[in-house]
Design a protein around this motif. Sequence first.
Motif, mmCIF file in Angstrom:
data_model
loop_
_atom_site.group_PDB
_atom_site.id
_atom_site.type_symbol
_atom_site.label_atom_id
_atom_site.label_comp_id
_atom_site.label_asym_id
_atom_site.label_seq_id
_atom_site.Cartn_x
_atom_site.Cartn_y
_atom_site.Cartn_z
ATOM 1 N N GLY A 26 0.821 -1.196 0.000
ATOM 2 C CA GLY A 26 0.000 0.000 0.000
ATOM 3 C C GLY A 26 0.856 1.246 0.000
ATOM 4 N N MET A 27 0.235 2.343 0.395
ATOM 5 C CA MET A 27 0.907 3.636 0.362
ATOM 6 C C MET A 27 1.931 3.749 1.500
ATOM 7 S SD MET A 27 -0.520 4.928 -2.249
ATOM 8 C CE MET A 27 -0.022 6.614 -2.222
ATOM 9 N N PRO A 28 3.033 4.476 1.252
ATOM 10 C CA PRO A 28 3.996 4.716 2.322
ATOM 11 C C PRO A 28 3.337 5.525 3.443
ATOM 12 C CG PRO A 28 4.919 5.366 0.197
ATOM 13 C CD PRO A 28 3.471 5.057 -0.021
ATOM 14 N N PRO A 29 3.751 5.323 4.678
ATOM 15 C CA PRO A 29 3.131 6.038 5.806
ATOM 16 C C PRO A 29 3.669 7.463 5.959
ATOM 17 C CG PRO A 29 4.831 4.564 6.620
ATOM 18 C CD PRO A 29 4.745 4.350 5.123
ATOM 19 N N VAL A 30 3.457 8.301 4.941
ATOM 20 C CA VAL A 30 4.018 9.657 4.957
ATOM 21 C C VAL A 30 3.500 10.480 6.131
ATOM 22 C CG1 VAL A 30 4.495 9.728 2.482
ATOM 23 C CG2 VAL A 30 2.300 10.543 3.330
ATOM 24 N N VAL A 70 4.194 9.732 -2.222
ATOM 25 C CA VAL A 70 4.878 10.386 -1.090
ATOM 26 C C VAL A 70 4.451 11.849 -0.962
ATOM 27 C CG1 VAL A 70 6.847 8.803 -1.038
ATOM 28 C CG2 VAL A 70 6.967 10.861 -2.469
ATOM 29 N N LEU A 71 3.314 12.190 -1.564
ATOM 30 C CA LEU A 71 2.791 13.548 -1.485
ATOM 31 C C LEU A 71 1.989 13.713 -0.203
ATOM 32 C CD1 LEU A 71 2.398 16.278 -2.976
ATOM 33 C CD2 LEU A 71 0.324 15.277 -3.976
ATOM 34 N N ARG A 72 2.167 14.862 0.429
ATOM 35 C CA ARG A 72 1.436 15.160 1.666
ATOM 36 C C ARG A 72 0.992 16.619 1.635
ATOM 37 N NH1 ARG A 72 4.653 13.894 7.013
ATOM 38 N NH2 ARG A 72 5.202 16.100 6.976
ATOM 39 N N HIS A 73 -0.205 16.867 2.154
ATOM 40 C CA HIS A 73 -0.755 18.220 2.273
ATOM 41 C C HIS A 73 -0.847 18.501 3.769
ATOM 42 C CE1 HIS A 73 -4.303 21.117 1.204
ATOM 43 N NE2 HIS A 73 -3.198 21.766 1.491
ATOM 44 N N ASP A 74 0.039 19.356 4.254
ATOM 45 C CA ASP A 74 0.128 19.592 5.696
ATOM 46 C C ASP A 74 -0.853 20.655 6.167
ATOM 47 O OD1 ASP A 74 2.051 17.643 5.839
ATOM 48 O OD2 ASP A 74 3.698 18.990 6.373
ATOM 49 N N GLU A 75 -0.969 20.771 7.474
ATOM 50 C CA GLU A 75 -1.884 21.736 8.083
ATOM 51 C C GLU A 75 -1.537 23.171 7.710
ATOM 52 O OE1 GLU A 75 -2.103 21.064 12.277
ATOM 53 O OE2 GLU A 75 -3.026 19.100 12.029
ATOM 54 N N VAL A 82 7.395 13.830 0.754
ATOM 55 C CA VAL A 82 7.974 13.437 2.036
ATOM 56 C C VAL A 82 8.520 12.022 1.940
ATOM 57 C CG1 VAL A 82 7.521 13.145 4.500
ATOM 58 C CG2 VAL A 82 6.288 14.890 3.222
ATOM 59 N N THR A 83 9.769 11.868 2.340
ATOM 60 C CA THR A 83 10.396 10.551 2.441
ATOM 61 C C THR A 83 10.876 10.410 3.888
ATOM 62 O OG1 THR A 83 12.675 11.208 1.957
ATOM 63 C CG2 THR A 83 11.200 10.826 0.052
ATOM 64 N N PRO A 84 11.397 9.264 4.264
ATOM 65 C CA PRO A 84 11.890 9.143 5.638
ATOM 66 C C PRO A 84 13.033 10.103 5.969
ATOM 67 C CG PRO A 84 11.563 6.971 4.690
ATOM 68 C CD PRO A 84 11.406 7.967 3.566
ATOM 69 N N VAL A 85 13.723 10.641 4.950
ATOM 70 C CA VAL A 85 14.902 11.471 5.229
ATOM 71 C C VAL A 85 14.777 12.925 4.799
ATOM 72 C CG1 VAL A 85 16.491 9.511 5.195
ATOM 73 C CG2 VAL A 85 16.022 10.749 3.069
ATOM 74 N N PRO A 96 -4.221 18.093 -6.173
ATOM 75 C CA PRO A 96 -3.116 17.279 -6.686
ATOM 76 C C PRO A 96 -3.537 16.175 -7.647
ATOM 77 C CG PRO A 96 -3.557 16.736 -4.402
ATOM 78 C CD PRO A 96 -4.423 17.909 -4.738
ATOM 79 N N PHE A 97 -4.794 15.768 -7.599
ATOM 80 C CA PHE A 97 -5.268 14.687 -8.449
ATOM 81 C C PHE A 97 -6.493 15.154 -9.238
ATOM 82 C CE2 PHE A 97 -3.809 12.506 -4.442
ATOM 83 C CZ PHE A 97 -2.543 12.217 -4.915
ATOM 84 N N VAL A 98 -6.793 14.427 -10.309
ATOM 85 C CA VAL A 98 -7.982 14.705 -11.120
ATOM 86 C C VAL A 98 -8.749 13.391 -11.285
ATOM 87 C CG1 VAL A 98 -8.845 15.455 -13.373
ATOM 88 C CG2 VAL A 98 -6.852 16.585 -12.369
#
Length: 196
Positions: A26-30, A70-75, A82-85, A96-98
């Motif tokens: 599944g999706m990475p836990p970003v 690995v896309l994230r929309h923050d507060e 976002v990656t682990p590093v 971001p999507f259509v």
Amino acid sequence: MTKPERDAGNPLAGLKEAERASGKKGMPPVHLWNPPFCGDIDMRIAQDGLWYYLNSPIGRKPLMKLFASVLRHDEDGKYYLVTPVEKCGIRVDDAPFVAIRMSVEGKGRDQSITFETNTDDIVTIDATHPMRVAVEAGTEGLKPYVLVRGRLEALVSRALFYDLVALGTVEGDWFGVWSAGRFWPMQRAAEIGAVA
């Protein structure tokens, strides 16, 4: 030269690590990752869902899907890869999507409306993936969005919007659609002439 030295200055150095972390599960836990902010990169998602890097379109769908994973929309309202590093800011023109395909099962109050996005996500309008409708600035036209994951939404393409309107009904003061046992309002019934 060590790997950290090779990766220094490469804003996407952790992408392969994120790809390995996602595996086939599944999706990475970003949402769990809290790496340092590495600055903004020249990457943009256009309103039509096309991704650009250094003003050149990213034509390979597998690469676009990897970035999307690995896309994230923050507060703070900003979008990040976002990656682990590392965490790098990108620009998103609208959503971001259509949503590019739609299927409907059932009819009336028993129907479920499902969308497929340009990154192959499948989402049904329901409590987990709610739909909202915004008024487009300057045109008064309606723009429906469906939540894909986290704070990441898909804009329903204009062609699908008309298909969505065709499924609509009036409930009380509102025009909208039924999906997954719930009525999703789109516009006040008295203003239906402005839908198109």
